[in-house]
Design an enzyme around this catalytic site. Sequence first.
Site, PDB file in Angstrom:
ATOM      1  N   ARG A 229      -2.227  -1.187  -8.106  1.00 49.25           N
ATOM      2  CA  ARG A 229      -3.497  -0.566  -8.121  1.00 49.25           C
ATOM      3  C   ARG A 229      -3.362   0.982  -8.038  1.00 49.25           C
ATOM      4  O   ARG A 229      -2.407   1.466  -7.497  1.00 49.25           O
ATOM      5  CB  ARG A 229      -3.569  -0.868  -6.424  1.00 49.25           C
ATOM      6  CG  ARG A 229      -4.989  -0.464  -5.847  1.00 49.25           C
ATOM      7  CD  ARG A 229      -5.128  -0.603  -4.452  1.00 49.25           C
ATOM      8  NE  ARG A 229      -5.159  -1.998  -4.065  1.00 49.25           N
ATOM      9  CZ  ARG A 229      -4.680  -2.290  -2.942  1.00 49.25           C
ATOM     10  NH1 ARG A 229      -4.154  -1.541  -2.164  1.00 49.25           N
ATOM     11  NH2 ARG A 229      -4.635  -3.486  -2.607  1.00 49.25           N
TER      12      ARG A 229
ATOM     13  N   ASP B 122       0.802  -1.226   0.006  1.00 44.32           N
ATOM     14  CA  ASP B 122       0.049  -0.172  -0.152  1.00 44.32           C
ATOM     15  C   ASP B 122       0.620   1.304   0.046  1.00 44.32           C
ATOM     16  O   ASP B 122       2.003   1.123   0.691  1.00 44.32           O
ATOM     17  CB  ASP B 122      -1.057   0.201   1.228  1.00 44.32           C
ATOM     18  CG  ASP B 122      -1.936  -0.752   1.183  1.00 44.32           C
ATOM     19  OD1 ASP B 122      -2.343  -1.410   0.035  1.00 44.32           O
ATOM     20  OD2 ASP B 122      -2.689  -1.414   2.139  1.00 44.32           O
TER      21      ASP B 122
END
Length: 305
Positions: free
Chosen positions: A182, A132
Amino acid sequence: MEALLRNFFLFLSKNKFLTKMAKKYGLRFGASRFVAGETIEQAVEVIKDLNRKGLAVTIDYLGEFVDNEKEANEMADQSIEAIKAIGREKLDSQLSLKMTSMGLDISYDVVMRNMRRILDAAKENNVFVTIDMEDYARCQKTLDIFKELKKDYDNVGTVIQAYLYRTEKDIEDLNAYSPNLRLVKGAYKESPEVAFPDKKDVDENFKKIIKMHLLNGNYTAVATHDDAIIEYTKQLVKEYNIPNDQFEFQMLYGIRPERQLELVKEGYKMRVYVPYGTDWYGYFMRRLAERPANVAFVLKGILKK
């Protein structure tokens, strides 16, 4: 008003006293709508249910900004436990993690040792791991470590945030690594010196990087709850004949579940980001900041108590 609410919840997300209280009192006050329990066993049941509905998952053991090595090692152990559970239960699930929880703020050696342990276990269990992205101050460090790990591991990707000015250049720079990325709007409070302050500029940049990354031929996870971005992606892949196995949509657990199922029915891969663990408070506050409509769900949860 929306900007005011957003800033208020982002401010609360960093409050150490409230974080401590949240850990003590568990998933009350509506947080269980967005967090799949405090243990891996509870999370596994949620993932099984989502998988049965045709939804893929990425699971995240919550925690961030760890400042001692012992805790960082424990966080890595939890990630490895999650990976083993995915393998053992044959779940359609990946793993997401924050590098600050693996020791990013402690030392390069600590975070790299933990990341390699995790990626070795993931390779053994055929699990993909997404790093992330966190706040701007840690962006370059995160990308540098991602590039280093990519030399030895195929089963690792990371996240790029559309609200940063630097993002277009990062997409160009990362292309050499054929990365699985992402793409998100971004959920941290950043200075207008480094991030677009206006939503319309963020949206335009989001569209631009989706197109760049897809046309570079790389796997693209479009993580959004915004119908305009979803429709843009659908039109783009149609126009350029991009196959469905080169991209997926991603949404957060507890947000727009009906829309998630609609996308599955339409034949798209839809992955749900499922967080679990006791350190849920900061994540929960950022969800409220991101979408003030979520506050209504929380108020309902409190009133039911």
